[in-house]
Design a protein around this motif. Structure first.
Motif, PDB file in Angstrom:
ATOM      1  N   LEU A 110     115.486  18.648 -91.112  1.00  7.09           N
ATOM      2  CA  LEU A 110     115.552  17.244 -90.711  1.00  7.09           C
ATOM      3  C   LEU A 110     115.143  17.083 -89.246  1.00  7.09           C
ATOM      4  O   LEU A 110     114.407  16.139 -88.906  1.00  7.09           O
ATOM      5  CB  LEU A 110     116.971  16.717 -90.930  1.00  7.09           C
ATOM      6  N   ASP A 111     115.573  17.995 -88.373  1.00  5.48           N
ATOM      7  CA  ASP A 111     115.204  17.916 -86.960  1.00  5.48           C
ATOM      8  C   ASP A 111     113.694  18.008 -86.773  1.00  5.48           C
ATOM      9  O   ASP A 111     113.114  17.290 -85.948  1.00  5.48           O
ATOM     10  CB  ASP A 111     115.891  19.038 -86.167  1.00  5.48           C
ATOM     11  N   ARG A 112     113.043  18.911 -87.527  1.00  2.00           N
ATOM     12  CA  ARG A 112     111.598  19.098 -87.377  1.00  2.00           C
ATOM     13  C   ARG A 112     110.814  17.848 -87.773  1.00  2.00           C
ATOM     14  O   ARG A 112     109.689  17.654 -87.333  1.00  2.00           O
ATOM     15  CB  ARG A 112     111.119  20.281 -88.243  1.00  2.00           C
ATOM     16  N   HIS A 113     111.404  17.024 -88.634  1.00  2.47           N
ATOM     17  CA  HIS A 113     110.679  15.861 -89.136  1.00  2.47           C
ATOM     18  C   HIS A 113     111.294  14.549 -88.658  1.00  2.47           C
ATOM     19  O   HIS A 113     111.112  13.504 -89.288  1.00  2.47           O
ATOM     20  CB  HIS A 113     110.623  15.902 -90.664  1.00  2.47           C
ATOM     21  N   GLN A 127     113.482   8.540 -85.799  1.00  2.00           N
ATOM     22  CA  GLN A 127     112.884   8.105 -87.055  1.00  2.00           C
ATOM     23  C   GLN A 127     112.444   9.308 -87.888  1.00  2.00           C
ATOM     24  O   GLN A 127     111.765  10.209 -87.380  1.00  2.00           O
ATOM     25  CB  GLN A 127     111.673   7.196 -86.802  1.00  2.00           C
ATOM     26  N   VAL A 128     112.830   9.320 -89.132  1.00  3.28           N
ATOM     27  CA  VAL A 128     112.430  10.405 -90.042  1.00  3.28           C
ATOM     28  C   VAL A 128     111.008  10.165 -90.535  1.00  3.28           C
ATOM     29  O   VAL A 128     110.659   9.050 -90.940  1.00  3.28           O
ATOM     30  CB  VAL A 128     113.388  10.498 -91.245  1.00  3.28           C
ATOM     31  N   ASP A 129     110.189  11.208 -90.465  1.00  5.08           N
ATOM     32  CA  ASP A 129     108.826  11.128 -90.996  1.00  5.08           C
ATOM     33  C   ASP A 129     108.884  11.468 -92.488  1.00  5.08           C
ATOM     34  O   ASP A 129     108.716  12.615 -92.883  1.00  5.08           O
ATOM     35  CB  ASP A 129     107.919  12.109 -90.252  1.00  5.08           C
ATOM     36  N   MET A 142     107.978  15.097 -94.441  1.00  6.19           N
ATOM     37  CA  MET A 142     109.088  16.003 -94.760  1.00  6.19           C
ATOM     38  C   MET A 142     109.024  16.437 -96.217  1.00  6.19           C
ATOM     39  O   MET A 142     108.945  15.590 -97.123  1.00  6.19           O
ATOM     40  CB  MET A 142     110.433  15.334 -94.463  1.00  6.19           C
ATOM     41  N   PRO A 143     109.060  17.752 -96.492  1.00  3.26           N
ATOM     42  CA  PRO A 143     109.033  18.243 -97.876  1.00  3.26           C
ATOM     43  C   PRO A 143     110.215  17.701 -98.676  1.00  3.26           C
ATOM     44  O   PRO A 143     111.282  17.424 -98.126  1.00  3.26           O
ATOM     45  CB  PRO A 143     109.124  19.768 -97.729  1.00  3.26           C
ATOM     46  N   VAL A 144     110.005  17.580 -99.973  1.00  2.00           N
ATOM     47  CA  VAL A 144     111.024  17.007-100.848  1.00  2.00           C
ATOM     48  C   VAL A 144     111.180  17.884-102.094  1.00  2.00           C
ATOM     49  O   VAL A 144     110.239  18.579-102.503  1.00  2.00           O
ATOM     50  CB  VAL A 144     110.656  15.559-101.242  1.00  2.00           C
ATOM     51  N   LEU A 145     112.356  17.840-102.695  1.00  2.00           N
ATOM     52  CA  LEU A 145     112.619  18.567-103.936  1.00  2.00           C
ATOM     53  C   LEU A 145     112.700  17.595-105.094  1.00  2.00           C
ATOM     54  O   LEU A 145     113.056  16.431-104.916  1.00  2.00           O
ATOM     55  CB  LEU A 145     113.956  19.327-103.846  1.00  2.00           C
ATOM     56  N   ARG A 146     112.407  18.092-106.282  1.00  2.00           N
ATOM     57  CA  ARG A 146     112.723  17.363-107.503  1.00  2.00           C
ATOM     58  C   ARG A 146     113.069  18.379-108.578  1.00  2.00           C
ATOM     59  O   ARG A 146     112.608  19.522-108.546  1.00  2.00           O
ATOM     60  CB  ARG A 146     111.594  16.442-107.947  1.00  2.00           C
TER      61      ARG A 146
END
Length: 289
Positions: free
Chosen positions: A170-173, A178-180, A184-188
């Motif tokens: 979360l910090d990296r993005h 504001q969150v990018d 930011m990678p996501v899971l499903r």
């Protein structure tokens, strides 16, 4: 109507092949084909598409649902009379999170029923009702409140999900608070899992077409993937809480997504099905808290 022919139709659907059906029934593949042809001749319709895997046609779905109802009632009579016909066939569809988090008491309840055999199909709650209408299962945990034709509906409560991420991910993005979300990678969980997409639509109004999506079709592995930072995810609140307390995961925000769940089952005079429905409703009582 030949019961053996109906049993053969169900075996093809359940085993996903003519050869598998033959093995399950202890007959030859040619005998399976002959029984299906005889059944199709009797109804004047093609009931099974000869694809890989074979799937029922719309007419076949109607016959399959009838066949499962007959098989359940036949088995109940046999058990009541002390016969040896075989197991009581209980087929249900449950989403993976429910199976992992609250469905366990149903398994325990069924274990105490004479000759009961439970067949669980894992399916997303938005799509499990389709298995009911196709005749694949006699009951389903679903997010669909409208009754499938021939079924009755019972509310179960709601699964509550929170948006979480590994703190470093979360910090990296996050820039300027504001969150990018696009980067930011996501899971499903699987191709039918749209929870993260729903969350993104709520946040930014659209789902980015080019993004880093990892698909993890296992409840335990999905949780671990979120913990190590493979992507952000929506997790059941009760499942995320221990990791949040250890700061292994952090909340992206305090908002929750609630997914109402319902139990849909055939409208059938079956004591076994009534007991199954009661066990599901009782097991889901924790969702109300």
């Amino acid at each position: 109507m030949n019961p053996a022919h109906l049993d053969t139709l169900l075996a093809i659907i359940d085993e996903a092949s003519f050869e598998g059906a033959a093995s399950a029934l202890g007959i030859s593949p040619s005998a399976v084909s002959q029984r299906v042809k005889a059944l199709e001749h009797a109804y004047g319709r093609v009931l099974i598409r000869r694809s890989s895997p074979p799937v029922p046609t719309p007419a076949g779905e109607v016959i399959a649902q009838m066949a499962r109802k007959i098989a359940l009632l036949r088995s109940e009579v046999d058990v009541a009379l002390g016969g040896k016909m075989g197991a009581l066939p209980l087929s249900v569809a449950v989403n993976a999170d429910s199976l992992s988090l609250w469905f366990g008491p149903v398994l325990q309840a069924v274990s105490g029923w004479q000759q009961a055999a439970l067949h669980v199909r894992i399916e997303d709650e938005k799509h499990s009702a389709q298995l009911l209408s196709r005749g694949d299962v006699m009951g389903a945990v679903t997010s669909q409140s409208k009754a499938v034709p021939g079924c009755e509906v019972r509310p179960l409560g709601a699964m509550r999900y929170v948006s979480v991420a590994n703190p470093e991910l979360l910090d990296r993005h996050t820039k300027g608070g504001q969150v990018d979300w696009e980067a930011m990678p996501v899971l499903r969980f699987g191709p039918r899992d749209r929870l993260q997409d729903i969350d993104l639509e709520r946040r930014i109004g659209f789902v980015p077409s080019r993004r880093n999506v990892s698909e993890i079709p296992s409840v335990d592995a999905f949780l671990e993937a979120a913990r190590v930072g493979l992507g952000w995810a929506l997790l059941p609140e009760v499942q995320a809480l221990p990791l949040l307390e250890r700061s292994a995961l952090v909340l992206i925000d305090a908002k929750r997504i609630e997914v109402p769940l319902y139990w849909q089952s055939w409208r059938l005079e079956s004591e076994t099905l009534r007991m199954l429905s009661a066990a599901v409703v009782e097991a889901a009582a924790s969702l109300a808290h």
